[in-house]
Design a protein around this motif. Structure first.
Motif, PDB file in Angstrom:
ATOM      1  N   ALA A   1      43.790  -3.838  -6.227  1.00  0.00           N
ATOM      2  CA  ALA A   1      42.541  -4.305  -6.811  1.00  0.00           C
ATOM      3  C   ALA A   1      41.938  -5.434  -5.987  1.00  0.00           C
ATOM      4  O   ALA A   1      40.720  -5.494  -5.792  1.00  0.00           O
TER       5      ALA A   1
ATOM      6  N   GLU B   1      38.319  -5.455  -4.182  1.00  0.00           N
ATOM      7  CA  GLU B   1      37.387  -6.548  -4.495  1.00  0.00           C
ATOM      8  C   GLU B   1      36.888  -7.223  -3.218  1.00  0.00           C
ATOM      9  O   GLU B   1      35.680  -7.438  -3.038  1.00  0.00           O
TER      10      GLU B   1
ATOM     11  N   ASP C   1      34.742  -4.875  -1.159  1.00  0.00           N
ATOM     12  CA  ASP C   1      33.429  -4.751  -1.778  1.00  0.00           C
ATOM     13  C   ASP C   1      32.524  -5.890  -1.340  1.00  0.00           C
ATOM     14  O   ASP C   1      31.403  -5.677  -0.863  1.00  0.00           O
TER      15      ASP C   1
ATOM     16  N   ALA D   1      34.459   1.840  -7.560  1.00  0.00           N
ATOM     17  CA  ALA D   1      34.491   0.611  -8.350  1.00  0.00           C
ATOM     18  C   ALA D   1      33.074   0.167  -8.714  1.00  0.00           C
ATOM     19  O   ALA D   1      32.809  -0.259  -9.843  1.00  0.00           O
TER      20      ALA D   1
ATOM     21  N   ASP E   1      31.771   2.403 -11.466  1.00  0.00           N
ATOM     22  CA  ASP E   1      32.340   1.968 -12.744  1.00  0.00           C
ATOM     23  C   ASP E   1      31.628   0.734 -13.277  1.00  0.00           C
ATOM     24  O   ASP E   1      31.239   0.671 -14.443  1.00  0.00           O
ATOM     25  N   ASP E   2      31.464  -0.237 -12.409  1.00  0.00           N
ATOM     26  CA  ASP E   2      30.856  -1.498 -12.802  1.00  0.00           C
ATOM     27  C   ASP E   2      29.435  -1.297 -13.308  1.00  0.00           C
ATOM     28  O   ASP E   2      29.056  -1.804 -14.369  1.00  0.00           O
TER      29      ASP E   2
END
Lengths: 207, 207
Positions: free
Chosen positions: B8, B12, B15, B59, B62-63
């Motif tokens: 994760a 992060e 990203d 991700a 999803d966010d």
DNA sequence: CACGCAATAGGACGAGTGTCCTAGGCTCTC
DNA sequence: GAGAGCCTAGGACACTCGTCCTATTGCGTG
């Protein structure tokens, strides 16, 4: 084949490749292959890759400046001139759907790279911004001319980005028509009007 | 520190770096340094750089999906929901002025790279497009809901690109206000209204 | 013909890239 | 305490990149 000709060929090929593949993604080898010269010969004409980028930006500035001057010569009416700008996304729809806006994508990339030539690329935006501003001044919108110019620029960038992402020509034409309508309302409501006033006049007709 | 946590953290950091520096310009070493792991360890969690990109896009999807669901829960009114979307460029103005729109810049870059994950990134646009379309349907604009959704998307992309290029917060606020006015007019004129001349012009009149 | 200069070719160099491999540390369970 | 499996570190590899160096070509002038 004189050196000046080769130099022009290099700039031309680099311009096209930077546009289609991006600056960072375009290698010296790719440009050299496109111009059919050796990698080594490159440094006779330019001293670095950044140097080529600078030349490409300068060439684009020259080209766009000439284009705007031509429009001013062709169209005496500011509305017609701004209309020409709005039409760009239709005129260049093939390239825009494939590669996006040459100015917007380059500026964005250079910003992410932290590249020193970002300011030069920004001059391309400023060129259009100033030119549009002058046209809106001629329309009697002195106070808000720059804001209106930025609005037109935002339109072109938004349309170019989405047309690129979705490859949608009908979308381009719809938005261009919408923008033409906005421009007409803008021209019909000159001078005194504040921004909100424009909106009221333009808004409902647009939906 | 379990492996899932590390994974994760990698997503992060990747990203954030992909957003700020671009995908190609972000090296494995840079991500590894941000997460404080070794480069080698990387391949225990991902099998390639493309694999990380895929995870980052997933991700983000999803966010954003969660964000839109939250808006639907918060705002019963479609106008309020669309208004929330319009406000994004103000809410995230700091990041947008510094790095542009996360969706638009990524899509543009992947297109120039000819990267296979371009379709995945395009899903981000499609997510917003579909969500906006549904809101306009709720407003009674069934026939033109998609075109209106695209118009709102174009607004956000245009504003983000120029705000990034010119670092101009006032410009953002002006355009947001303009868009809110447009939305109000749009909501006040539901159902039957055609695109007001847009339809007429889609054809030959444009060229 | 010989000279000089503009122009070109092609290889060498170091740095950086994504990728892969192997050895070792950690933490649970018997 | 020993073994097993998840997790990590760090270096090696092949490759590409921008850059630089040197040799060579082509051509116009004396």
């Amino acid at each position: 084949m004189g050196g000046a000709t080769t130099r022009a060929h290099i700039v031309e090929a680099a311009d096209r490749l930077f546009y289609r593949q991006g600056y960072e993604h375009t290698s010296f080898a790719a440009i050299a292959e496109a111009v059919r010269i050796s990698r080594g010969n490159f440094y006779y004409h330019f001293k670095s890759k950044d140097d080529i980028l600078t030349a490409v930006i300068a060439a684009r500035l020259d080209d766009r400046r000439r284009m705007l001057e031509q429009w001013e010569a062709d169209e005496p009416d500011p509305v017609g001139r701004i209309g020409r700008f709005i039409e760009i996304v239709v005129t260049n729809r093939a390239d825009i759907q494939n590669y996006g806006c040459p100015v917007g994508t380059l500026t964005t990339e250079l910003a992410k790279l932290g590249h020193p030539a970002l300011n030069d690329a920004g001059d391309l935006f400023t060129l259009f911004r100033e030119w549009l501003r002058r046209q809106f001044v001629l329309l009697g919108h002195e106070a808000e001319a720059d804001a209106l110019a930025m609005h037109v620029l935002a339109f072109s960038q938004g349309v170019a980005t989405l047309a690129h992402a979705f490859q949608d020509e009908d979308f381009i034409r719809r938005e261009v028509q919408r923008m033409h309508d906005w421009l007409s309302a803008c021209a019909a409501n000159p001078g005194t009007a504040r921004h909100a006033g424009n909106e009221d006049a333009v808004g409902p007709a647009n939906v």
